[in-house]
Enzyme design. Structure first.
Site, PDB file in Angstrom:
ATOM      1  N   LYS A 240       8.636   5.955  -2.247  1.00 34.74           N
ATOM      2  CA  LYS A 240       7.266   6.270  -1.836  1.00 34.74           C
ATOM      3  C   LYS A 240       7.210   7.612  -1.132  1.00 34.74           C
ATOM      4  CE  LYS A 240       6.188   1.767  -0.511  1.00 34.74           C
ATOM      5  NZ  LYS A 240       5.491   0.865   0.393  1.00 34.74           N
TER       6      LYS A 240
ATOM      7  N   GLU B  49       4.351  -2.745   2.172  1.00 33.51           N
ATOM      8  CA  GLU B  49       3.851  -2.018   3.327  1.00 33.51           C
ATOM      9  C   GLU B  49       2.769  -1.076   2.803  1.00 33.51           C
ATOM     10  OE1 GLU B  49       6.723   0.288   5.564  1.00 33.51           O
ATOM     11  OE2 GLU B  49       5.115   1.025   6.863  1.00 33.51           O
TER      12      GLU B  49
ATOM     13  N   ARG C  54      17.226  -3.691  -7.086  1.00 28.72           N
ATOM     14  CA  ARG C  54      16.027  -2.865  -7.271  1.00 28.72           C
ATOM     15  C   ARG C  54      15.964  -2.370  -8.700  1.00 28.72           C
ATOM     16  NH1 ARG C  54      14.171  -0.486  -2.543  1.00 28.72           N
ATOM     17  NH2 ARG C  54      13.011   1.092  -3.668  1.00 28.72           N
TER      18      ARG C  54
HETATM   19  P1  ATP Z   1       9.494   1.650   1.952  1.00 30.33           P
HETATM   20  O1  ATP Z   1       9.940   0.413   2.673  1.00 30.33           O
HETATM   21  O2  ATP Z   1      10.456   2.770   1.965  1.00 30.33           O
HETATM   22  O3  ATP Z   1       8.109   2.055   2.269  1.00 30.33           O
HETATM   23  P2  ATP Z   1       9.598   0.008  -0.395  1.00 30.33           P
HETATM   24  O4  ATP Z   1       9.694   0.523  -1.768  1.00 30.33           O
HETATM   25  O5  ATP Z   1      10.640  -0.907   0.129  1.00 30.33           O
HETATM   26  O6  ATP Z   1       9.445   1.311   0.432  1.00 30.33           O
HETATM   27  P3  ATP Z   1       7.666  -2.004   0.311  1.00 30.33           P
HETATM   28  O7  ATP Z   1       6.214  -1.867   0.369  1.00 30.33           O
HETATM   29  O8  ATP Z   1       8.368  -2.386   1.546  1.00 30.33           O
HETATM   30  O9  ATP Z   1       8.183  -0.627  -0.214  1.00 30.33           O
HETATM   31  O10 ATP Z   1       8.067  -2.956  -0.886  1.00 30.33           O
HETATM   32  C1  ATP Z   1       7.487  -4.225  -1.097  1.00 30.33           C
HETATM   33  C2  ATP Z   1       8.414  -5.104  -1.873  1.00 30.33           C
HETATM   34  O11 ATP Z   1       8.736  -4.511  -3.123  1.00 30.33           O
HETATM   35  C3  ATP Z   1       9.725  -5.318  -1.132  1.00 30.33           C
HETATM   36  O12 ATP Z   1      10.017  -6.701  -1.151  1.00 30.33           O
HETATM   37  C4  ATP Z   1      10.725  -4.541  -1.913  1.00 30.33           C
HETATM   38  O13 ATP Z   1      11.980  -5.150  -1.880  1.00 30.33           O
HETATM   39  C5  ATP Z   1      10.128  -4.511  -3.326  1.00 30.33           C
HETATM   40  N1  ATP Z   1      10.549  -3.286  -4.024  1.00 30.33           N
HETATM   41  C6  ATP Z   1      10.387  -2.023  -3.611  1.00 30.33           C
HETATM   42  N2  ATP Z   1      10.945  -1.151  -4.482  1.00 30.33           N
HETATM   43  C7  ATP Z   1      11.485  -1.887  -5.482  1.00 30.33           C
HETATM   44  C8  ATP Z   1      12.205  -1.580  -6.678  1.00 30.33           C
HETATM   45  N3  ATP Z   1      12.501  -0.325  -7.027  1.00 30.33           N
HETATM   46  N4  ATP Z   1      12.600  -2.598  -7.467  1.00 30.33           N
HETATM   47  C9  ATP Z   1      12.301  -3.867  -7.134  1.00 30.33           C
HETATM   48  N5  ATP Z   1      11.635  -4.227  -6.029  1.00 30.33           N
HETATM   49  C10 ATP Z   1      11.221  -3.259  -5.194  1.00 30.33           C
END
Ligand code: ATP
Ligand code: MG
Length: 561
Positions: free
Chosen positions: A270, A35, A260
């Site tokens: 974030k 995102e 994660r």
């Molecule tokens: P948010 O949804 O709170 O903005 P997010 O960290 O989930 O934060 P996204 O941009 O939705 O951000 O993440 C993109 C991809 O990265 C998703 O598929 C998510 O599962 C993966 N991702 C995010 N954080 C991690 C992490 N700490 N370890 C592994 N994969 C991650």
């Protein structure tokens, strides 16, 4: 990109089996769906390495898709940074750069289809009432009074929502599933909400926006994704994704969840990272202390060191926290082989060699990298006045201190043995300089013919020839191993490390470093690995960031406490 060894893990086992069974005609098509509401961090790097790595190894495809369903939090700055970071990591999506917002028309059509099937309805409950109706993990939810609206009325209201007739928050479109489901995600989740905001791509075309859950699974389906790899927190969303796709009768990717990445001394949220930027705790998203990909890049990490780290930590089904040392060791291991070794004195103490002729200077030979002799050698100037590291002299040496001390002899790397004859102090009693004598028979740092030996070798820089840089010593942004462990009534920021940045203005470098190019990495002998800062370093006026110390210094501290 270099082909890297194929790791094996439970996701790859599933894919192997799917291929053996001829599922999806043997196709492998993944995606990385950020995102654009912040910069990518090292957790995203793990997700990128998994999805792009699988596509690479199975000769499949991986799309880059921006999941841009929330116009308020998203920004083109983030879109651009994501593109740059994924490329920098060494991955490419060809012409398959997609945006969920490109599917807004199709999503709208699918929403209408569900309304027509009697599977979605417009709900007038306020957000607060909806929350109360949702129930809890132990109590079932309560049905909305609008749940039995006719298809006609729902179509009419949804169309009027789209036209902007209603206020934000006054109505939503919900899926009609099951308010008694043990899985809260299935309790008539919201599909569309009213948001009178401009979107960074669709402008003012829409004032209703699809929710993430509705959008994500349909976007995967539209793109023909075969394996939708995501983190564990989406496990409970999977039944909802399946429900949407089955009700709509469209292609259903297989979702596989993995743990994660969590790292010690680090926060990968974030929301928190944005706060650090906004409150100016750090200089920006690419501050070398940030766990963002752009932060690690500026800090001096290489793409391969991050990819190797991701391979090394592997893929699992359970959450755990990886020690930051594992990541640091990955860059140490690489730079040990590739970075030339130079001499730099970070906290200088002047040494005058009293028996060395005034005005004389000579060039001495120094090896560039003992781990890589093909890197050759260079000349470094030696003269009567040099700098050594403050901590390499002790007026009262502790036991087994083999460096410089009154009456004690030490080897200057690649130069000579020197012996401390006298300590010169100022009025306040602070040491100003050290007077030494040198032994000409030890040129090159070799043992003299009389067989005399010394135990200590220290680095040095000729004062007259030295270059004066700015040196930035970076350390963990959070002092606490687990930053989320903070006392009640406090917040995560109490765990910040007050010493995460130390700026040194009086450091001295050997002259070869004067013309260093921004982005070049070196080892300062005995002091750590450094990079000439990409933004601030200029020829003649170098600025160096410490990437990492030579050894893990925190391990010792943590063992003691
Ligand atoms: P948010 O949804 O709170 O903005 P997010 O960290 O989930 O934060 P996204 O941009 O939705 O951000 O993440 C993109 C991809 O990265 C998703 O598929 C998510 O599962 C993966 N991702 C995010 N954080 C991690 C992490 N700490 N370890 C592994 N994969 C991650
Ligand atoms: Mg997310």
């Amino acid at each position: 990109m270099e082909p890297e060894k194929k790791p094996s893990n439970f996701i790859r086992d599933i894919i192997d089996q799917d291929i053996a069974n001829g599922k999806n005609g043997g196709r492998v098509h993944t995606r990385f769906p950020p995102e654009p509401n912040g910069y990518l961090h090292i957790g995203h790097a793990k997700a990128i390495c998994i999805s792009f790595g699988i596509a690479r190894d199975y000769k499949g495809l991986c799309n880059l898709r921006y999941d841009d369903t929330n116009p308020v939090k998203e920004d083109v700055e983030y879109v651009d940074s994501i593109r740059e970071d994924v490329h920098w990591l060494g991955f490419d999506w060809g012409d398959r750069e997609y945006y969920a917002s490109d599917y807004f028309d199709q999503l709208h059509q699918h929403a209408m289809t569900l309304i027509k099937k009697g599977k979605a309805y417009v709900c007038d409950l306020s957000p607060e009432e909806q929350r109360l109706h949702r129930g809890t993990l132990t109590a079932p939810g309560k049905e909305s009074p609008n749940r039995s609206r006719s298809v006609e009325e729902n179509l009419d209201l949804f169309e009027r929502m789209r036209k902007g007739e209603f206020a934000e928050g006054s109505r939503v479109l919900r899926a009609k599933i099951d308010m008694n489901s043990p899985n809260i995600n299935m309790r008539d989740p919201t599909m569309y909400r009213i948001k009178k905001a401009s979107h960074h791509r669709t402008g003012d075309k829409w004032c209703i926006y699809p929710m993430y859950d509705f959008t994500h699974c349909i976007s995967d389906s539209i793109e023909g994704i075969t394996h939708s790899l995501c983190t564990l927190e989406f496990e409970n969303n999977r039944p909802l994704y399946d429900w949407f796709l089955i009700e709509l009768g469209i292609h259903r990717p297989q979702q596989i969840e993995f743990a994660r990445l969590n790292l010690t001394h680090t926060v990968l949220s974030k929301r928190v990272l944005l706060k650090l930027v906004q409150q100016k705790t750090v200089s920006g998203w690419d501050d070398p202390r940030m766990p963002t990909i752009s932060g690690f890049r500026r800090r001096g990490y290489t793409p391969s060191s991050i990819r190797n780290f991701c391979d090394q930590i592997g893929v699992a089904k359970f959450n755990s926290t990886i020690d930051m040392v594992v990541l640091e060791n990955s860059i140490r291991e690489e730079l040990n082989k590739t970075a030339p070794r130079m001499m730099a004195v970070l906290k200088p103490l002047k040494v005058v060699i009293t028996n060395y002729p005034e005005g004389k200077a000579e060039d001495l030979e120094a090896v560039n990298n003992p781990e890589d002799l093909s890197a050759g050698s260079r000349k470094i100037p030696f003269s009567r006045e040099i700098y050594i590291e403050e901590e390499d002299f002790r007026e009262v040496p502790p036991p087994k201190y083999f460096r410089l001390a009154p009456g004690q002899e030490v080897r200057l790397r690649y130069a000579y043995f020197i012996k401390c004859e006298k300590v010169i102090k100022d009025h306040a009693g602070k040491i100003k300089e050290i007077h030494c004598t040198y032994d000409p028979a030890t040129r090159g740092g070799n043992n003299p013919p009389d067989g005399r030996k010394v135990k200590g070798t220290i680095h040095w820089v000729s004062a007259e020839h030295a270059v004066s840089p700015e040196v930035r010593l970076y350390d963990h942004l959070f002092a606490a191993k687990d930053p989320n462990d903070f006392p009640e009534g406090k917040d995560i920021f109490v765990n910040l490390n007050p010493n995460s940045l130390e700026i040194l203005k009086s450091a001295k470098l050997e002259p070869a470093l004067a013309q260093v190019k921004a982005g070049e990495r070196v080892q300062f002998e005995r002091m750590g690995y450094f990079i000439a800062d990409a933004k601030d370093s200029q020829p003649g006026k170098p600025v160096f960031n410490r990437i990492v110390t030579l050894r893990d210094t925190w391990g010792k501290i943590e063992k003691k406490s």
